[in-house]
Design a protein around this motif. Structure first.
Motif, PDB file in Angstrom:
ATOM      1  N   PRO A   1      60.672 -16.061 -17.447  1.00 27.55           N
ATOM      2  CA  PRO A   1      61.169 -15.382 -18.650  1.00 27.55           C
ATOM      3  C   PRO A   1      60.034 -14.778 -19.467  1.00 27.55           C
ATOM      4  N   ASP A   2      60.266 -13.594 -19.990  1.00 26.03           N
ATOM      5  CA  ASP A   2      59.308 -12.911 -20.858  1.00 26.03           C
ATOM      6  C   ASP A   2      59.476 -13.450 -22.278  1.00 26.03           C
ATOM      7  N   PRO A   3      58.393 -13.986 -22.895  1.00 26.27           N
ATOM      8  CA  PRO A   3      58.526 -14.517 -24.265  1.00 26.27           C
ATOM      9  C   PRO A   3      59.073 -13.483 -25.244  1.00 26.27           C
ATOM     10  N   ALA A   4      58.729 -12.196 -25.033  1.00 28.09           N
ATOM     11  CA  ALA A   4      59.240 -11.166 -25.945  1.00 28.09           C
ATOM     12  C   ALA A   4      60.764 -11.080 -25.875  1.00 28.09           C
ATOM     13  N   GLU A   5      61.314 -11.207 -24.653  1.00 27.48           N
ATOM     14  CA  GLU A   5      62.765 -11.169 -24.516  1.00 27.48           C
ATOM     15  C   GLU A   5      63.412 -12.384 -25.177  1.00 27.48           C
ATOM     16  N   LEU A   6      62.749 -13.544 -25.078  1.00 33.50           N
ATOM     17  CA  LEU A   6      63.291 -14.739 -25.711  1.00 33.50           C
ATOM     18  C   LEU A   6      63.348 -14.583 -27.228  1.00 33.50           C
ATOM     19  N   HIS A   7      62.305 -13.970 -27.818  1.00 29.45           N
ATOM     20  CA  HIS A   7      62.313 -13.768 -29.267  1.00 29.45           C
ATOM     21  C   HIS A   7      63.341 -12.727 -29.680  1.00 29.45           C
ATOM     22  N   ARG A   8      63.621 -11.762 -28.793  1.00 29.04           N
ATOM     23  CA  ARG A   8      64.563 -10.711 -29.134  1.00 29.04           C
ATOM     24  C   ARG A   8      65.988 -11.262 -29.303  1.00 29.04           C
ATOM     25  N   ILE A   9      66.277 -12.402 -28.645  1.00 28.06           N
ATOM     26  CA  ILE A   9      67.605 -13.006 -28.806  1.00 28.06           C
ATOM     27  C   ILE A   9      67.878 -13.334 -30.260  1.00 28.06           C
ATOM     28  N   ASP A  10      66.840 -13.805 -30.987  1.00 21.43           N
ATOM     29  CA  ASP A  10      67.031 -14.183 -32.391  1.00 21.43           C
ATOM     30  C   ASP A  10      67.505 -12.991 -33.215  1.00 21.43           C
TER      31      ASP A  10
END
Length: 458
Positions: A258-267
């Motif tokens: 998983p890309d950390p940027a994509e994980l933060h974009r969920i928020d």
């Protein structure tokens, strides 16, 4: 980690569900292998019942899909073997890609021992079979004995293996993955029909399109699924066995962490949905969540249970039904095909895997997982003589003579059953004598000497 409650409002009516232990059983290889075993027994019972004639007439019923001038007609067995099993091989390809990119196949020394063992398990059984069948049409059946049935082996290990079998399971799983690579290669090179160059050219363009989608960073599944479906049709028309399309697609789908940027974009999408819940924001929040998981993982999750609990058992039901009467058994007992298949699976796999793994260990190229000993390696190699799914698959392709095909299937059943019983016996005996579990520490660890002071704060 505790999972949150099931999404959605609470149900007004609830239906009985499986207990946690039952869900654990069904969710493992044991559940899939049990269904495959039941399907095999049903096929044998059907083919040897008073309604035996209906078995073959049912599976040879023609089924047409399409409309107008664009139609494809196959019998039911061919739809299972060519189309449904393409999904099985797709899942195999997805697992290979995942293990190479993010899994156990990244470590060279961890892979070397089971990889060389798998190579020995491919070569030695084929040589043993050819020693029994050096000439004639029977010679073509050497591919029947090369493959290990991953579902059956891991299912038997889960059901009847020693305590704490995880390390041995890891060895056998890695061995099965490399074994699948070899079996798929043999299937594509030696068991394909007459080739159509135009269809092969179209298949090549579609493979290039899959590579382009991966290079462009496309993460949504529909473009891959549509291209993969077209690839299956092209490969089917080319003369190469259509299941190769599933393998190619599985190998080419992106698999990454998983890309950390994509994980933060969920928020951000979650906050927007909380501020104003509507269909569009819910759709975007769902897409943002899906983007955090690779296309490989999402498609494998969607297909794995269907292939394990539906497709493979149906394949066993369609292909394992052979007439077993006194005359058939007498012919099989004297048939070089039956004897060659059974001996190659039992002896060839045990000797080949042990020899290949031994070369890796003696040369220092590889290591065994912690707790696994030579005795476990030999017992696991014997268990790997269970060759069922791909063995039946290749038997159907290798023999145009129904009598030879039946003799090969009887050999597969006999060799697999003997390997399973002997492998389980060895594992149980050796598992008790040489435990695979990590020794438990006696009592809590000792405290440091006094005085016990708090750490100095800086």
């Amino acid at each position: 980690m505790t999972l949150p409650p099931r999404p959605g409002p609470p149900r007004r009516v609830t239906l009985p569900t499986l207990s946690p232990s039952s869900r654990l059983y069904v969710g493992t290889e044991a559940g899939g292998s049990a269904l495959l075993l039941v399907a095999t027994l049903c096929a044998l019972g059907w083919a040897n019942s008073p309604w035996a004639a209906s078995y073959e007439s049912f599976w040879t019923t023609p089924v047409t899909i399409g409309g107008g001038d664009l139609t494809l007609t196959l019998d039911l067995r061919s739809w299972v073997n060519d189309a449904a099993m393409a999904l099985f091989f797709l899942v195999v390809g997805l697992e290979l890609t995942r293990e190479v990119s993010t899994g156990e196949l990244r470590d060279r020394r961890t892979v070397a021992t089971p990889a060389l063992g798998a190579l020995g398990g491919l070569i030695v059984p084929a040589l043993i079979y050819l020693a029994f069948n050096p000439t004639g049409e029977a010679r073509a059946g050497w591919g029947v004995v090369i493959s290990t049935d991953t579902a059956f082996v891991l299912g038997v290990l889960a059901l009847f293996g020693p305590r704490c079998p995880d390390r041995l399971r890891l060895f056998l799983l890695t061995l099965s993955i490399v074994d699948d690579i070899g079996a798929i290669t043999v299937l594509a090179l030696f068991y394909s029909g007459d080739l159509s160059l135009p269809a092969l050219a179209v298949a090549g363009l579609l493979v290039a399109l899959l590579i382009g989608l991966r290079w462009a960073g496309v993460w949504r599944l529909p473009p891959y699924v549509l291209t993969g479906t077209a690839l299956w049709l092209a490969v089917h028309e080319s003369g190469v066995h259509a299941t190769l399309a599933g393998v190619l697609m599985g190998l080419l789908l992106p698999s990454q962490r998983p890309d950390p940027a994509e994980l933060h974009r969920i928020d951000a999408y979650g906050r927007a949905l909380r501020e104003q819940p509507d269909a569009e924001r819910a759709r975007l929040a769902g897409l943002a969540t899906a983007a955090t998981v690779s296309p490989n993982a999402r498609l494998e999750y969607a297909l794995h249970r269907w292939t394990a609990y539906v497709i493979v058992p149906v394949f066993g039901l369609a292909n394992a039904g052979v007439r077993i009467d006194a005359e058939t058994l007498r012919e099989a007992a004297a048939s070089p095909v039956t004897i060659g298949v059974a001996v190659a699976l039992l002896v060839g796999k045990t000797v080949g895997i042990t020899l290949g793994a031994g070369i890796a260990l003696r040369t220092g190229w590889g290591v065994l997982p912690g707790g696994v000993r030579w005795s476990h390696l030999i017992a696991g190699s014997t268990l790997a003589g269970i060759g069922f799914t791909i063995s039946l698959f290749i038997a159907d392709l290798a023999f145009s003579d129904d009598a030879l095909r039946v003799q090969a299937i009887i050999g597969v059943l006999a060799g697999s059953l003997t390997s399973a019983v002997l492998g389980v016996t060895l594992l149980r005996v050796l598992g008790e004598r040489f435990p695979l579990c990590t020794p438990e520490a006696e009592g809590p660890p000792a405290l440091p000497p006094r005085p016990w002071l708090e750490p100095v704060r800086v």
